[in-house]
Motif scaffolding. Structure first.
Motif, short mmCIF file in Angstrom:
data_model
loop_
_atom_site.label_atom_id
_atom_site.label_comp_id
_atom_site.label_asym_id
_atom_site.label_seq_id
_atom_site.Cartn_x
_atom_site.Cartn_y
_atom_site.Cartn_z
N ASP A 1 1.01 -1.20 0.02
CA ASP A 1 -0.07 0.01 -0.03
C ASP A 1 0.91 1.41 -0.09
O ASP A 1 0.25 2.47 0.13
CB ASP A 1 -0.91 -0.14 1.18
CG ASP A 1 -1.95 -0.98 1.23
OD1 ASP A 1 -2.42 -1.40 0.07
OD2 ASP A 1 -2.37 -1.52 2.37
N LEU A 2 2.19 1.11 0.03
CA LEU A 2 2.90 2.30 -0.09
C LEU A 2 3.18 3.05 -1.47
O LEU A 2 3.01 2.19 -2.33
CB LEU A 2 4.66 1.85 0.51
CG LEU A 2 4.64 1.50 1.84
CD1 LEU A 2 5.87 0.82 2.25
CD2 LEU A 2 4.27 2.44 2.76
N PRO A 3 3.51 4.27 -1.60
CA PRO A 3 3.42 4.97 -2.91
C PRO A 3 4.85 4.43 -3.30
O PRO A 3 5.75 3.83 -2.74
CB PRO A 3 3.81 6.50 -2.52
CG PRO A 3 4.00 6.51 -0.88
CD PRO A 3 3.52 5.32 -0.27
N ASP A 4 4.79 4.47 -4.69
CA ASP A 4 6.17 4.15 -5.58
C ASP A 4 7.30 4.80 -5.27
O ASP A 4 8.48 4.17 -5.62
CB ASP A 4 5.71 4.10 -6.98
CG ASP A 4 6.80 3.07 -7.80
OD1 ASP A 4 7.02 2.13 -7.20
OD2 ASP A 4 7.22 3.72 -8.82
N THR A 5 7.17 6.12 -4.81
CA THR A 5 8.46 6.79 -4.50
C THR A 5 8.31 7.80 -2.97
O THR A 5 7.38 7.66 -2.43
CB THR A 5 8.33 7.77 -5.63
OG1 THR A 5 7.54 8.80 -5.58
CG2 THR A 5 8.68 7.30 -7.03
N ASN A 6 9.41 8.26 -2.64
CA ASN A 6 9.55 8.94 -1.30
C ASN A 6 9.10 8.25 -0.20
O ASN A 6 8.46 8.77 0.52
CB ASN A 6 8.88 10.32 -1.73
CG ASN A 6 9.32 11.44 -0.72
OD1 ASN A 6 10.59 11.58 -0.70
ND2 ASN A 6 8.42 12.17 -0.03
N VAL A 7 9.71 6.83 -0.05
CA VAL A 7 9.56 6.16 0.92
C VAL A 7 10.73 5.86 1.59
O VAL A 7 11.66 5.53 0.89
CB VAL A 7 8.86 4.91 0.81
CG1 VAL A 7 8.66 4.12 2.28
CG2 VAL A 7 7.37 5.15 0.13
N LEU A 8 10.92 6.09 3.00
CA LEU A 8 12.03 6.04 3.74
C LEU A 8 11.95 4.80 4.87
O LEU A 8 11.25 5.20 5.56
CB LEU A 8 12.64 7.41 4.44
CG LEU A 8 13.93 7.12 5.16
CD1 LEU A 8 15.09 7.13 4.12
CD2 LEU A 8 14.21 8.44 5.87
#
Length: 265
Positions: free
Chosen positions: A47-54
């Motif tokens: 469920d996380l977005p494809d970018t800007n995940v740390l």
């Protein structure tokens, strides 16, 4: 031209894909064979977005920690929940996934250089170099590289910057979070220090229970929380805050040792 498409760091994607496939197959039995990786919370990944995940995590070995994350993340994206059964998920890996690592570690031999090609953001540590304590300025090019990776995809970081437990979280991670406002996902791992050598390349013991917990993204007020507030929040999230340390009685230590024996597979 499409065959040699590159990512923002100049790595050829088809080559990166085959390296991940190869080392994914080679390393799979280290987490499902010699030892069994127990995963909790992997339903969060899809469920996380494809970018800007740390991703922030405690750190136990140089390489095995990251390798396990490549397995868990790709298995989760392929529909597996809390499982890395059947390594077929590695055939179509997520290619915009990166991890922060010390430049001197990633240059120390052919194998680390191959690992670096698979997704390392190699930075110069500001507090330690070649086994000596130092104090130098953060390189803006390193910050720019992390920002570039976040803009392209997911980034894994170990905010303590060391495999030694309960060391302080470095404020650099808090600066990255406030500046680029990523979705911050905590991970807590255990058992890797017992099952692998320090580098995470050699299996030290078999039948060790390895655990891998993915927690819900942190709620962060990017504008109003201070760097210190974010550091404290990270320490609690990855279970490395000093309050997790406690003095145990001899009886409690013995009970814990007996429990560890029972937890072995």
């Amino acid at each position: 031209m499409g065959l040699f498409k590159r990512n923002p760091f100049g790595h050829i994607l088809i080559l990166k894909k085959w390296l991940i496939r190869l080392f994914g197959v080679i390393s799979h039995r280290r987490f499902r064979g010699f030892n069994e990786l127990q995963i909790v919370g992997s339903e969060i990944i899809k469920d996380l977005p494809d970018t800007n995940v740390l991703f922030i995590s405690n750190h136990q070995t140089y390489f095995a920690d990251v390798v396990s994350m490549f397995h868990v993340f790709n298995a989760s994206l392929s529909g597996r929940v809390d499982s890395i059964k059947n390594v077929g998920y590695i055939w179509n890996p997520k290619l915009n996934m990166y991890y922060v690592a010390a430049k001197e570690t990633m240059k120390a031999g052919l194998l680390p250089k191959i690992f670096a090609y698979m997704g390392s953001i190699s930075i110069e540590r500001t507090w330690r170099s070649e086994g000596q304590d130092i104090n130098r300025q953060v390189k803006m090019s390193d910050i720019s590289s992390i920002a570039k990776a976040l803009d392209d995809g997911w980034v894994i970081t170990f905010p303590q910057g060391t495999t030694t437990p309960f060391k302080p979280v470095r404020k650099g991670t808090a600066h990255i979070i406030k500046r680029y406002k990523p979705v911050v996902v905590p991970i807590v791992i255990d058992g890797f220090r017992r099952s692998f050598d320090k580098k995470g390349l050699r299996i030290k013991k078999k039948n060790i229970m390895q655990t891998f917990e993915i927690k819900a993204p942190l709620e962060i007020d990017y504008e109003n929380e201070s760097f210190d507030d974010i550091v404290t929040k990270i320490e609690y999230a990855i279970e490395q805050h000093p309050s997790f340390l406690k003095v145990l009685s001899k009886k409690a230590i013995k009970e814990q040792e007996e429990l560890d024996k029972l937890r072995k597979w």
